[in-house]
Design a protein around this motif. Sequence first.
Motif, PDB file in Angstrom:
ATOM      1  N   ARG A  52       0.852  -1.188   0.000  1.00  0.00           N
ATOM      2  CA  ARG A  52       0.000   0.000   0.000  1.00  0.00           C
ATOM      3  C   ARG A  52       0.886   1.236   0.000  1.00  0.00           C
ATOM      4  NH1 ARG A  52      -2.410  -0.550   5.184  1.00  0.00           N
ATOM      5  NH2 ARG A  52      -1.113  -2.345   5.435  1.00  0.00           N
ATOM      6  N   PRO A  53       0.496   2.268  -0.713  1.00  0.00           N
ATOM      7  CA  PRO A  53       1.303   3.494  -0.705  1.00  0.00           C
ATOM      8  C   PRO A  53       1.238   4.180   0.662  1.00  0.00           C
ATOM      9  CG  PRO A  53      -0.700   3.820  -1.977  1.00  0.00           C
ATOM     10  CD  PRO A  53      -0.670   2.374  -1.580  1.00  0.00           C
ATOM     11  N   LEU A  58       6.994  10.759   3.488  1.00  0.00           N
ATOM     12  CA  LEU A  58       7.878  11.853   3.130  1.00  0.00           C
ATOM     13  C   LEU A  58       7.066  13.131   3.132  1.00  0.00           C
ATOM     14  CD1 LEU A  58      10.649  12.786   2.136  1.00  0.00           C
ATOM     15  CD2 LEU A  58       9.845  12.398  -0.188  1.00  0.00           C
ATOM     16  N   ARG A  59       7.459  14.039   3.983  1.00  0.00           N
ATOM     17  CA  ARG A  59       6.752  15.316   4.046  1.00  0.00           C
ATOM     18  C   ARG A  59       7.592  16.365   3.338  1.00  0.00           C
ATOM     19  NH1 ARG A  59       2.810  15.143   8.665  1.00  0.00           N
ATOM     20  NH2 ARG A  59       2.855  12.953   9.173  1.00  0.00           N
ATOM     21  N   GLY A  60       6.974  17.096   2.466  1.00  0.00           N
ATOM     22  CA  GLY A  60       7.697  18.115   1.718  1.00  0.00           C
ATOM     23  C   GLY A  60       7.890  17.689   0.279  1.00  0.00           C
ATOM     24  N   ASP A  61       8.683  18.447  -0.418  1.00  0.00           N
ATOM     25  CA  ASP A  61       8.911  18.207  -1.842  1.00  0.00           C
ATOM     26  C   ASP A  61      10.016  17.172  -2.024  1.00  0.00           C
ATOM     27  OD1 ASP A  61       9.100  18.371  -4.580  1.00  0.00           O
ATOM     28  OD2 ASP A  61      10.240  20.252  -4.552  1.00  0.00           O
ATOM     29  N   PRO A  62       9.742  16.036  -2.654  1.00  0.00           N
ATOM     30  CA  PRO A  62      10.780  15.008  -2.849  1.00  0.00           C
ATOM     31  C   PRO A  62      11.978  15.531  -3.637  1.00  0.00           C
ATOM     32  CG  PRO A  62       8.621  14.157  -3.460  1.00  0.00           C
ATOM     33  CD  PRO A  62       8.456  15.601  -3.165  1.00  0.00           C
ATOM     34  N   GLU A  63      11.757  16.477  -4.540  1.00  0.00           N
ATOM     35  CA  GLU A  63      12.857  17.023  -5.336  1.00  0.00           C
ATOM     36  C   GLU A  63      13.868  17.768  -4.473  1.00  0.00           C
ATOM     37  OE1 GLU A  63      13.679  16.682  -8.610  1.00  0.00           O
ATOM     38  OE2 GLU A  63      12.094  15.158  -8.578  1.00  0.00           O
TER      39      GLU A  63
END
Length: 83
Positions: A52-53, A58-63
């Motif tokens: 399941r996803p 991860l909080r915030g921008d993965p980049e």
Amino acid sequence: MMNATQLRANLFVVLRRVLSTGKPEEIEWKGRHVQIVPRDPMPVLGKLARLRPHPEALRGDPESIVHLDWSSEWQGGDDSRLS
């Protein structure tokens, strides 16, 4: 581990769990231990399909973490084997 009475009360739940997880269930009966195990190994695709996803992981921008520089934190020794 469960006893035979518990198995009788939850037989179909136990069978479903063994087949869906691939993990054996151990039962104690008359002082001895028996296991219910799936005969065929669980297909890898079956395990992957149950994933399941977890978007909250991860909080915030993965980049923003792609180009983080941790070199100042490195305390390793000999890096010659990396070349």
